[in-house]
Write a protein that holds these residues in place. Structure first.
Motif, PDB file in Angstrom:
ATOM      1  N   VAL A 266       0.668  -1.172   0.096  1.00 50.75           N
ATOM      2  CA  VAL A 266      -0.057   0.060   0.004  1.00 50.75           C
ATOM      3  C   VAL A 266       1.006   1.133  -0.120  1.00 50.75           C
ATOM      4  O   VAL A 266       1.982   1.231   0.384  1.00 50.75           O
ATOM      5  N   GLY A 267       0.321   2.472  -0.606  1.00 49.71           N
ATOM      6  CA  GLY A 267       0.975   3.681  -0.421  1.00 49.71           C
ATOM      7  C   GLY A 267       0.974   4.222   0.954  1.00 49.71           C
ATOM      8  O   GLY A 267      -0.075   3.862   1.748  1.00 49.71           O
ATOM      9  N   ARG A 268       1.758   5.043   1.202  1.00 47.94           N
ATOM     10  CA  ARG A 268       1.626   5.702   2.630  1.00 47.94           C
ATOM     11  C   ARG A 268       0.344   6.423   3.013  1.00 47.94           C
ATOM     12  O   ARG A 268      -0.189   6.270   4.120  1.00 47.94           O
ATOM     13  N   ARG A 269      -0.181   7.308   2.014  1.00 51.04           N
ATOM     14  CA  ARG A 269      -1.420   7.885   2.392  1.00 51.04           C
ATOM     15  C   ARG A 269      -2.721   7.034   2.433  1.00 51.04           C
ATOM     16  O   ARG A 269      -3.587   7.230   3.242  1.00 51.04           O
ATOM     17  N   THR A 270      -2.768   5.970   1.699  1.00 47.37           N
ATOM     18  CA  THR A 270      -3.708   4.885   1.712  1.00 47.37           C
ATOM     19  C   THR A 270      -3.569   4.284   3.068  1.00 47.37           C
ATOM     20  O   THR A 270      -4.355   4.036   3.655  1.00 47.37           O
ATOM     21  N   PHE A 271      -2.370   3.947   3.445  1.00 50.17           N
ATOM     22  CA  PHE A 271      -1.950   3.100   4.770  1.00 50.17           C
ATOM     23  C   PHE A 271      -2.418   4.166   5.813  1.00 50.17           C
ATOM     24  O   PHE A 271      -3.274   3.760   6.848  1.00 50.17           O
ATOM     25  N   GLU A 272      -2.192   5.239   5.850  1.00 48.22           N
ATOM     26  CA  GLU A 272      -2.562   6.239   7.188  1.00 48.22           C
ATOM     27  C   GLU A 272      -4.130   6.436   7.183  1.00 48.22           C
ATOM     28  O   GLU A 272      -4.548   6.286   8.134  1.00 48.22           O
ATOM     29  N   ALA A 273      -4.959   6.276   5.918  1.00 43.90           N
ATOM     30  CA  ALA A 273      -6.565   6.580   5.962  1.00 43.90           C
ATOM     31  C   ALA A 273      -6.731   5.111   6.409  1.00 43.90           C
ATOM     32  O   ALA A 273      -7.868   5.081   7.068  1.00 43.90           O
ATOM     33  N   MET A 274      -6.454   4.153   5.960  1.00 38.45           N
ATOM     34  CA  MET A 274      -6.664   2.542   6.515  1.00 38.45           C
ATOM     35  C   MET A 274      -6.566   2.578   8.132  1.00 38.45           C
ATOM     36  O   MET A 274      -7.400   1.937   8.566  1.00 38.45           O
ATOM     37  N   ARG A 275      -5.343   2.899   8.552  1.00 42.17           N
ATOM     38  CA  ARG A 275      -5.177   2.900   9.834  1.00 42.17           C
ATOM     39  C   ARG A 275      -5.791   3.580  10.649  1.00 42.17           C
ATOM     40  O   ARG A 275      -6.269   3.168  11.752  1.00 42.17           O
ATOM     41  N   GLY A 276      -6.473   4.695  10.335  1.00 44.41           N
ATOM     42  CA  GLY A 276      -7.183   5.634  11.002  1.00 44.41           C
ATOM     43  C   GLY A 276      -6.886   5.838  12.482  1.00 44.41           C
ATOM     44  O   GLY A 276      -5.779   6.279  12.561  1.00 44.41           O
ATOM     45  N   GLY A 277      -7.314   5.324  13.489  1.00 43.64           N
ATOM     46  CA  GLY A 277      -6.854   5.609  14.820  1.00 43.64           C
ATOM     47  C   GLY A 277      -5.514   4.778  15.309  1.00 43.64           C
ATOM     48  O   GLY A 277      -5.157   4.619  16.488  1.00 43.64           O
ATOM     49  N   GLY A 278      -5.143   3.813  14.399  1.00 44.29           N
ATOM     50  CA  GLY A 278      -3.883   3.326  14.823  1.00 44.29           C
ATOM     51  C   GLY A 278      -3.967   1.769  15.264  1.00 44.29           C
ATOM     52  O   GLY A 278      -5.361   1.146  15.094  1.00 44.29           O
ATOM     53  N   GLY A 279      -2.996   1.143  15.613  1.00 45.29           N
ATOM     54  CA  GLY A 279      -3.138  -0.212  15.946  1.00 45.29           C
ATOM     55  C   GLY A 279      -3.253  -1.047  14.790  1.00 45.29           C
ATOM     56  O   GLY A 279      -3.647  -0.541  13.465  1.00 45.29           O
ATOM     57  N   PRO A 280      -3.009  -2.692  14.836  1.00 46.07           N
ATOM     58  CA  PRO A 280      -2.978  -3.424  13.529  1.00 46.07           C
ATOM     59  C   PRO A 280      -4.517  -3.592  13.238  1.00 46.07           C
ATOM     60  O   PRO A 280      -4.519  -4.170  12.103  1.00 46.07           O
ATOM     61  N   GLY A 281      -5.625  -3.387  13.674  1.00 46.09           N
ATOM     62  CA  GLY A 281      -6.677  -3.819  13.279  1.00 46.09           C
ATOM     63  C   GLY A 281      -6.902  -5.202  12.933  1.00 46.09           C
ATOM     64  O   GLY A 281      -6.485  -6.048  13.533  1.00 46.09           O
ATOM     65  N   PRO A 282      -7.632  -5.473  11.697  1.00 46.14           N
ATOM     66  CA  PRO A 282      -7.771  -6.910  11.448  1.00 46.14           C
ATOM     67  C   PRO A 282      -6.563  -7.564  10.676  1.00 46.14           C
ATOM     68  O   PRO A 282      -6.471  -8.738  10.216  1.00 46.14           O
ATOM     69  N   PHE A 283      -5.340  -7.033  10.680  1.00 46.69           N
ATOM     70  CA  PHE A 283      -4.053  -7.244  10.076  1.00 46.69           C
ATOM     71  C   PHE A 283      -3.116  -7.623  11.030  1.00 46.69           C
ATOM     72  O   PHE A 283      -1.702  -7.494  10.559  1.00 46.69           O
ATOM     73  N   GLY A 284      -3.146  -8.118  12.164  1.00 41.30           N
ATOM     74  CA  GLY A 284      -2.127  -8.419  13.182  1.00 41.30           C
ATOM     75  C   GLY A 284      -1.187  -9.405  12.611  1.00 41.30           C
ATOM     76  O   GLY A 284      -0.010  -9.293  12.883  1.00 41.30           O
ATOM     77  N   GLU A 285      -1.657 -10.476  11.779  1.00 42.30           N
ATOM     78  CA  GLU A 285      -0.757 -11.522  11.502  1.00 42.30           C
ATOM     79  C   GLU A 285      -0.358 -11.396   9.937  1.00 42.30           C
ATOM     80  O   GLU A 285       0.177 -12.080   9.130  1.00 42.30           O
ATOM     81  N   VAL A 286      -0.355 -10.033   9.483  1.00 45.40           N
ATOM     82  CA  VAL A 286      -0.376  -9.958   7.921  1.00 45.40           C
ATOM     83  C   VAL A 286       0.827  -8.822   7.631  1.00 45.40           C
ATOM     84  O   VAL A 286       1.288  -7.969   8.463  1.00 45.40           O
ATOM     85  N   ASP A 287       1.880  -9.332   6.621  1.00 40.78           N
ATOM     86  CA  ASP A 287       2.851  -8.400   6.476  1.00 40.78           C
ATOM     87  C   ASP A 287       2.358  -7.370   5.610  1.00 40.78           C
ATOM     88  O   ASP A 287       1.865  -7.367   4.575  1.00 40.78           O
TER      89      ASP A 287
END
Length: 169
Positions: A44-65
């Motif tokens: 993912v690109g940085r801006r898209t990642f920041e938008a996906m992450r929102g409030g921070g934390g791994p969300g549903p992606f704890g085991e995903v690279d």
């Protein structure tokens, strides 16, 4: 390594722009989580990642690279920062992945497509039309066709339809 570009598009062909007033369709988001979990990664690109992450934390992606492609991003805990699509794919190969999921945004998608690094595309077409937006650009300097083969199409619910194509090489 098989590379799959995943995107949600509007009914008129633009990238679906998400915001607090216009969140992603839950069906498209659930599909992304399923694909990322199956691949074990996403790029993912940085801006898209920041938008996906929102409030921070791994969300549903704890085991995903998670691999962020950015020329200027600083270190992000739990995320690999790379400078190019080739570096992203090399990193995932080194980690033993057989599939790479390219999740956006438009600059990252266009970079991978422009360099011929995409094997398949998955488009989730959302039931909205936008007056302006970003598009996929295969070749900005010449008018060229990229032929694709339909691998599948299915409704995801909520009016979202998924189209899955292989890119002819």
């Amino acid at each position: 390594m098989k590379t799959i570009l995943w995107a949600t598009m509007t009914a008129n062909g633009n990238y679906a722009q998400s915001s607090p007033d216009n969140p992603p369709k839950k069906e498209a988001w659930a599909d992304f989580v399923t694909h990322a979990s199956a691949a074990g990664n996403f790029i993912v690109g940085r801006r898209t990642f920041e938008a996906m992450r929102g409030g921070g934390g791994p969300g549903p992606f704890g085991e995903v690279d998670i691999v962020v492609v950015s020329k200027h991003a600083a270190d992000i805990p739990g995320v690999k920062i790379v400078r190019s699509p080739q570096e992203a794919l090399a990193y995932l190969r080194q980690k033993g992945h057989r599939t790479a999921l390219i999740s956006g945004g438009a600059d990252v998608h266009n970079s991978f497509l422009g360099q011929g690094l995409v094997d398949e595309v998955i488009f989730n077409v959302a039931p909205v039309m936008e007056g302006k937006g970003l598009n996929l650009l295969i070749d900005q300097d010449h008018y060229r066709f990229k032929h694709v083969e339909l691998l599948g199409c299915r409704p995801l619910g909520g009016g979202v339809v998924q189209l899955h194509y292989a890119i002819a090489r």
